[in-house]
Structure formats: structure tokens, C-alpha cells
Design a protein around this motif. Structure first.
Motif, PDB file in Angstrom:
ATOM      1  N   ARG A  77       0.870  -1.184   0.000  1.00 38.22           N
ATOM      2  CA  ARG A  77       0.000   0.000   0.000  1.00 38.22           C
ATOM      3  C   ARG A  77       0.900   1.225   0.000  1.00 38.22           C
ATOM      4  O   ARG A  77       1.603   1.479   0.969  1.00 38.22           O
ATOM      5  CB  ARG A  77      -0.914   0.003   1.213  1.00 38.22           C
ATOM      6  CG  ARG A  77      -1.985  -1.079   1.114  1.00 38.22           C
ATOM      7  CD  ARG A  77      -2.793  -1.123   2.346  1.00 38.22           C
ATOM      8  NE  ARG A  77      -1.940  -1.843   3.317  1.00 38.22           N
ATOM      9  CZ  ARG A  77      -2.326  -2.218   4.498  1.00 38.22           C
ATOM     10  NH1 ARG A  77      -3.510  -1.937   4.907  1.00 38.22           N
ATOM     11  NH2 ARG A  77      -1.504  -2.868   5.301  1.00 38.22           N
ATOM     12  N   THR A  78       0.902   1.957  -1.086  1.00 38.53           N
ATOM     13  CA  THR A  78       1.854   3.062  -1.243  1.00 38.53           C
ATOM     14  C   THR A  78       1.190   4.432  -1.244  1.00 38.53           C
ATOM     15  O   THR A  78       1.874   5.428  -1.423  1.00 38.53           O
ATOM     16  CB  THR A  78       2.644   2.899  -2.555  1.00 38.53           C
ATOM     17  OG1 THR A  78       1.718   2.872  -3.646  1.00 38.53           O
ATOM     18  CG2 THR A  78       3.462   1.623  -2.549  1.00 38.53           C
ATOM     19  N   GLY A  79      -0.098   4.484  -1.028  1.00 40.83           N
ATOM     20  CA  GLY A  79      -0.845   5.738  -1.141  1.00 40.83           C
ATOM     21  C   GLY A  79      -0.275   6.921  -0.390  1.00 40.83           C
ATOM     22  O   GLY A  79      -0.234   8.019  -0.909  1.00 40.83           O
ATOM     23  N   ASN A  80       0.178   6.725   0.838  1.00 39.86           N
ATOM     24  CA  ASN A  80       0.652   7.867   1.624  1.00 39.86           C
ATOM     25  C   ASN A  80       2.148   7.767   1.935  1.00 39.86           C
ATOM     26  O   ASN A  80       2.608   8.284   2.933  1.00 39.86           O
ATOM     27  CB  ASN A  80      -0.160   8.000   2.914  1.00 39.86           C
ATOM     28  CG  ASN A  80      -0.047   6.772   3.791  1.00 39.86           C
ATOM     29  OD1 ASN A  80       0.523   5.762   3.400  1.00 39.86           O
ATOM     30  ND2 ASN A  80      -0.604   6.864   4.986  1.00 39.86           N
ATOM     31  N   TYR A  82       4.534   8.775  -0.332  1.00 37.24           N
ATOM     32  CA  TYR A  82       5.267   9.720  -1.174  1.00 37.24           C
ATOM     33  C   TYR A  82       5.238  11.140  -0.600  1.00 37.24           C
ATOM     34  O   TYR A  82       4.253  11.547   0.026  1.00 37.24           O
ATOM     35  CB  TYR A  82       4.654   9.786  -2.574  1.00 37.24           C
ATOM     36  CG  TYR A  82       4.571   8.458  -3.290  1.00 37.24           C
ATOM     37  CD1 TYR A  82       5.705   7.703  -3.548  1.00 37.24           C
ATOM     38  CD2 TYR A  82       3.343   7.973  -3.732  1.00 37.24           C
ATOM     39  CE1 TYR A  82       5.625   6.493  -4.229  1.00 37.24           C
ATOM     40  CE2 TYR A  82       3.253   6.768  -4.412  1.00 37.24           C
ATOM     41  CZ  TYR A  82       4.397   6.036  -4.657  1.00 37.24           C
ATOM     42  OH  TYR A  82       4.319   4.838  -5.318  1.00 37.24           O
ATOM     43  N   THR A  83       6.296  11.900  -0.884  1.00 32.59           N
ATOM     44  CA  THR A  83       6.240  13.334  -0.592  1.00 32.59           C
ATOM     45  C   THR A  83       5.221  13.951  -1.541  1.00 32.59           C
ATOM     46  O   THR A  83       4.938  13.375  -2.613  1.00 32.59           O
ATOM     47  CB  THR A  83       7.613  14.001  -0.816  1.00 32.59           C
ATOM     48  OG1 THR A  83       7.988  13.851  -2.191  1.00 32.59           O
ATOM     49  CG2 THR A  83       8.683  13.458   0.115  1.00 32.59           C
ATOM     50  N   PRO A  84       4.663  15.102  -1.223  1.00 37.11           N
ATOM     51  CA  PRO A  84       3.714  15.735  -2.141  1.00 37.11           C
ATOM     52  C   PRO A  84       4.328  15.987  -3.522  1.00 37.11           C
ATOM     53  O   PRO A  84       3.649  15.844  -4.545  1.00 37.11           O
ATOM     54  CB  PRO A  84       3.367  17.053  -1.442  1.00 37.11           C
ATOM     55  CG  PRO A  84       3.620  16.786   0.008  1.00 37.11           C
ATOM     56  CD  PRO A  84       4.771  15.821   0.047  1.00 37.11           C
ATOM     57  N   ALA A  87       4.297  12.738  -5.433  1.00 34.45           N
ATOM     58  CA  ALA A  87       2.911  12.402  -5.780  1.00 34.45           C
ATOM     59  C   ALA A  87       2.468  13.201  -7.004  1.00 34.45           C
ATOM     60  O   ALA A  87       1.819  12.656  -7.912  1.00 34.45           O
ATOM     61  CB  ALA A  87       1.979  12.661  -4.598  1.00 34.45           C
ATOM     62  N   LEU A 156       9.242   9.625   4.238  1.00 34.21           N
ATOM     63  CA  LEU A 156       8.481   9.563   2.993  1.00 34.21           C
ATOM     64  C   LEU A 156       9.444   9.368   1.828  1.00 34.21           C
ATOM     65  O   LEU A 156      10.595   9.804   1.877  1.00 34.21           O
ATOM     66  CB  LEU A 156       7.686  10.857   2.773  1.00 34.21           C
ATOM     67  CG  LEU A 156       6.630  11.195   3.819  1.00 34.21           C
ATOM     68  CD1 LEU A 156       6.117  12.615   3.617  1.00 34.21           C
ATOM     69  CD2 LEU A 156       5.481  10.204   3.743  1.00 34.21           C
TER      70      LEU A 156
END
Length: 173
Positions: A77-80, A82-84, A87, A156
Motif C-alpha cells: 500500500r503506497t498511497g501515503n 510519497y512526498t507531495p 505524488a 516519505l
């Protein structure tokens, strides 16, 4: 008796002199203390201690969260994770139907007989970390570099690189 009074009177000016001298010394002590206080007050404050660098063990935990699911045949699960900024770069490169088109952590669409090794995790100048991961998937060997940032008390993924490819830069660097 006169002699005793006269001797006593002769000692009075000396006692007064000693009292003045004590008062003078107390004044000098006060002035010295005041000078020390003024000097300390005008001296620049000591430099603030730098914030402690985040623990690299947390970066290793994040890497485990990413790669351990592949070993169990699951997609992480990689949804959160990443840095903005990353993303946004992923969204910019994604297709409306297929998204990015591949899993950037395993550089694949499918995985089987997946194995990985953390080659190194080193601190970067910006307080983040640089992790080198080697893995095999479907018999192919890869070596990726994860650039990690520590923000809001968590690690992140800031970029995923392989060779001259950078996900943040949108392909080749």
C-alpha cells in the motif's frame, strides 16, 4: 580612666575608616557584579542546538513496509508513502486508465519469486536518507535508489531512481 577614654576616642576614627572601607569594598563588589551582569546581558546568546537528525532505523522500517509485501505475494500500500512533490510527478506521468503503468518500487507490472536486500542506508545533507535496494523479480535483477525525506516526524519517499531514470524528474535525469 582618661587614658582609656582617650584611647577609645582614638580608635573611633579607625573604626569609621574600616566601615567606610568595607562599604567601599561592598560598592566595588556590587559594581563588579553589575559589570559582569551587563557584560553577560550584552553577550550574544549561545548558538541553538541543532535539531537531532532523524533515526535511520525509521527509514529502514519504511523500506520494509514497501518491500516485505512482495515477499508474501502482495502489492504494498503506497498511497501515503510519497512526498507531495513525488505524488505530483507520478500524477503528471500517469495515464487516466492505467495510472503510472507500472509499480515504481519493483519496476514491474507483475512479480514473482521476489527477493530484496537493503544494500545501504545513508544520511543525506538535507536530513533525509539515501537507500540503495537490490532485488530480483521474475529472474531479473534491479538496483534502485530511494531518496527519503523526513517530514512531520515520518519518513516519505521523495524519489525512486534506477540508473539515470528518476521518477521525480519524469524519466531520465
Amino acid at each position: 580612666m582618661r587614658l582609656t577614654i582617650a584611647a577609645g576616642l582614638a580608635l573611633l576614627p579607625m573604626a569609621a575608616c574600616n566601615n567606610n572601607e568595607a562599604a567601599s569594598n561592598n560598592g566595588a563588589g556590587t559594581a563588579s557584579a553589575q559589570l559582569a551582569t551587563n557584560t553577560a546581558a550584552s553577550a550574544p546568546p549561545p548558538p541553538a542546538a541543532a535539531a537531532p537528525a532523524p533515526d535511520l532505523e525509521g527509514a529502514r522500517v519504511l523500506i520494509g513496509e514497501i518491500y516485505q509485501p512482495y515477499l508474501r505475494g502482495e502489492t504494498p500500500r503506497t498511497g501515503n508513502l510519497y512526498t507531495p512533490e513525488l505524488a505530483v510527478a507520478i500524477a503528471r506521468q500517469s495515464d487516466g486508465d492505467t495510472g503510472l503503468g507500472y509499480d515504481p518500487f519493483c519496476r514491474c507490472q507483475d512479480f514473482e519469486n521476489f527477493r530484496y536486500t537493503i544494500q545501504s542506508v545513508e544520511r543525506r545533507d538535507n536530513g533525509g536518507a539515501r537507500a540503495v535496494i537490490s532485488f530480483t523479480n521474475l529472474g531479473e535483477s534491479h538496483r534502485v535508489t530511494l531518496l527519503l525525506d523526513h517530514r512531520n516526524d515520518r519518513w516519505l519517499v521523495a524519489d525512486i531512481q534506477e540508473g539515470s531514470d528518476s521518477l521525480l524528474a519524469g524519466g531520465r535525469r
